[in-house]
Design a protein around this motif. Structure first.
Motif, short mmCIF file in Angstrom:
data_model
loop_
_atom_site.label_atom_id
_atom_site.label_comp_id
_atom_site.label_asym_id
_atom_site.label_seq_id
_atom_site.Cartn_x
_atom_site.Cartn_y
_atom_site.Cartn_z
N ARG A 124 1.08 -1.29 0.15
CA ARG A 124 -0.46 0.07 0.21
C ARG A 124 0.91 1.14 -0.30
N ASP A 125 1.71 1.09 0.88
CA ASP A 125 2.62 2.01 0.74
C ASP A 125 3.38 2.42 -1.17
N ALA A 126 3.44 1.02 -1.52
CA ALA A 126 4.24 1.07 -3.02
C ALA A 126 3.06 1.77 -3.88
N VAL A 127 1.97 1.73 -3.35
CA VAL A 127 0.81 2.15 -4.57
C VAL A 127 0.40 3.89 -4.46
N ALA A 128 1.00 4.03 -3.35
CA ALA A 128 0.83 5.23 -2.51
C ALA A 128 1.78 6.67 -3.32
N PHE A 129 3.19 5.76 -3.28
CA PHE A 129 4.17 6.23 -3.89
C PHE A 129 3.44 6.33 -5.37
N ALA A 130 2.93 5.26 -5.77
CA ALA A 130 3.23 5.15 -7.73
C ALA A 130 2.21 6.10 -8.18
N VAL A 131 1.41 6.26 -7.71
CA VAL A 131 -0.17 6.72 -7.80
C VAL A 131 0.43 8.44 -8.38
N ARG A 132 1.33 9.17 -6.97
CA ARG A 132 1.97 10.76 -6.71
C ARG A 132 2.56 10.47 -8.69
N GLU A 133 3.52 9.02 -8.31
CA GLU A 133 4.69 8.99 -9.87
C GLU A 133 3.58 9.28 -10.65
N ALA A 134 2.42 8.59 -10.94
CA ALA A 134 2.29 8.31 -12.80
C ALA A 134 1.01 10.14 -12.64
N GLY A 135 0.90 11.26 -10.60
CA GLY A 135 0.24 12.19 -11.60
C GLY A 135 1.18 13.21 -11.49
N LEU A 136 2.57 12.66 -11.72
CA LEU A 136 3.71 14.31 -12.02
C LEU A 136 3.97 13.44 -13.52
N ARG A 137 4.13 12.52 -14.03
CA ARG A 137 4.35 11.74 -15.11
C ARG A 137 2.88 12.33 -16.47
N GLU A 138 1.64 12.25 -15.63
CA GLU A 138 0.90 12.36 -16.47
C GLU A 138 0.14 11.33 -17.43
N ALA A 139 0.39 9.90 -16.17
CA ALA A 139 0.30 8.63 -16.82
C ALA A 139 -0.56 7.86 -16.41
N ARG A 140 -0.70 6.84 -16.95
CA ARG A 140 -1.33 6.37 -16.16
C ARG A 140 -1.27 4.64 -15.37
N LEU A 141 -1.82 3.94 -14.11
CA LEU A 141 -0.82 3.59 -13.06
C LEU A 141 -1.80 2.07 -13.17
N ARG A 142 -1.32 1.26 -13.61
CA ARG A 142 -1.43 -0.26 -13.89
C ARG A 142 -0.98 -0.81 -12.42
N ALA A 143 -2.13 -1.14 -11.91
CA ALA A 143 -2.09 -2.07 -10.05
C ALA A 143 -2.26 -3.58 -11.06
N VAL A 144 -1.10 -4.64 -10.65
CA VAL A 144 -0.52 -6.18 -10.43
C VAL A 144 -0.68 -6.52 -9.78
N TRP A 145 -1.83 -7.61 -9.03
CA TRP A 145 -1.98 -8.38 -8.16
C TRP A 145 -1.20 -9.65 -8.67
N VAL A 146 -0.55 -10.44 -8.58
CA VAL A 146 0.08 -11.27 -8.95
C VAL A 146 -0.23 -12.39 -8.36
N TRP A 147 -1.27 -13.52 -8.34
CA TRP A 147 -1.60 -14.97 -7.71
C TRP A 147 -1.28 -16.15 -7.88
N PRO A 148 -0.51 -16.33 -6.71
CA PRO A 148 0.83 -17.71 -7.72
C PRO A 148 -0.18 -19.02 -7.69
N ARG A 149 0.45 -19.96 -8.21
CA ARG A 149 -0.26 -21.44 -8.58
C ARG A 149 -0.42 -21.66 -7.07
N PRO A 150 -1.81 -22.46 -6.86
CA PRO A 150 -1.88 -23.40 -5.89
C PRO A 150 -0.88 -24.70 -6.59
N LEU A 151 -0.95 -25.49 -5.43
CA LEU A 151 -0.53 -26.54 -5.33
C LEU A 151 -1.24 -27.50 -5.49
#
Length: 307
Positions: free
Chosen positions: A161-188
């Motif tokens: 969540r701290d990373a998201v907070a930083f990324a949102v502000r960085e995207a705003g500074l750059r006028e960029a799109r932000l893609r939030a990605v959750w990687v779900w490992p494959r189960p055993l």
């Protein structure tokens, strides 16, 4: 004025890293602090040590002068400060990171042993211990791709969540799109791979980015859940991005463990700059409380399957 700290490597100045640092300092209206360290000489006979140390200092002075000239060509009146300091590079930069908003370094693409044990290594020690975000530039950002996109890795933990907070502000500074990605490992076990599990992760991902759209209405934030190994999938997701933002994931132990295996893998394999954000990163160094915004309690992150 607050600082953006750039570590100058006299053996191999990283031009992509310097360009990234100068551009970011201009965007954030920070002073660019250029620091080069002259390491101690341990592997020479006494009669040869002085000459070798003199050669190291001359090389450091030359590298610093070249970097200063390139910054002037790139950004003209950008406020800068230059230092040549005696000491191990990681130690010198770590001491100054406490006063910086951001640290930027290039990557020599050293092997794991050299990164962990080498006296000249700075990437792993800095990303594992620095109190502010550290940007590692081993490949230039992909500015030719439109729309410009930043990618942030999310796992529901407080550090992500701290990373998201930083990324949102960085995207705003750059006028960029932000893609939030959750990687779900494959189960055993196949029975663990359920529609209910996917729905739960969608909910947790939505919670992790909740509220930022209202604060940054001009920033397009998308959410994606992908299956597989975190390193492999985040590398693919960030292949054409301006940068990949991740939270520092390790816990205690030696430096490599403090960094975390996922972040360590991304530093080796990502084809764009990687920004590693420690927990509790302040939004601004202006006396405000640490943290970017009030956030809901952390949720339990996914863990990759062993093996």
């Amino acid at each position: 004025m607050n600082d953006l700290l750039f570590g100058v490597d006299p053996a191999e100045v990283s031009v992509p890293a310097l360009v990234w640092a100068a551009d970011e300092a201009a965007r954030r209206r920070l002073r660019l602090r250029l620091v080069v360290a002259v390491p101690p000489v341990h592997d020479r006979l006494r009669y040869d040590a002085l000459g070798h140390r003199t050669a190291l200092r001359i090389r450091a002075e030359s590298a610093l002068a070249d970097v200063e000239e390139l910054v002037r060509r790139l950004h003209g009146p950008l406020p800068t400060n230059s230092e040549l300091v005696d000491g191990a590079p990681a130690t010198v930069l770590m001491a100054r990171a406490a006063e910086a908003d951001l640290v930027v370094v290039g990557s020599r693409r050293l092997g794991r042993a050299a990164e962990l044990l080498g006296e000249s290594s700075v990437v792993v020690p800095l990303t594992a211990r620095a109190p502010c975000p550290v940007v590692v530039v081993r490949a230039p950002e992909h500015t030719e791709v439109h729309p410009p996109t930043l990618v942030v890795g999310v796992d529901g933990s407080e550090r992500s969540r701290d990373a998201v907070a930083f990324a949102v502000r960085e995207a705003g500074l750059r006028e960029a799109r932000l893609r939030a990605v959750w990687v779900w490992p494959r189960p055993l076990l196949a029975r663990e791979d359920t529609e209910a599990g996917l729905s739960e992760r969608r909910r947790l991902l939505a919670e992790s980015v909740a509220g930022w759209t209202e604060q940054y209405p001009d920033t397009d934030i998308t959410q994606d859940i992908v299956r597989g190994h975190p390193v492999e999938q985040l590398v693919v997701a960030a292949r054409d991005s301006l940068a990949l933002v991740v939270g520092r994931t390790g816990r205690g132990g030696y430096t490599g463990m403090r960094l975390g295996s996922t972040v360590h893998g991304l530093l080796h394999h990502a084809d764009c700059p990687v920004i590693v954000v420690p927990s509790g990163t302040p939004g601004e160094r202006d006396g405000n409380a640490r943290g970017w915004a009030e956030r809901p309690p952390p949720v339990e992150p996914d863990r990759p399957a062993p093996g």
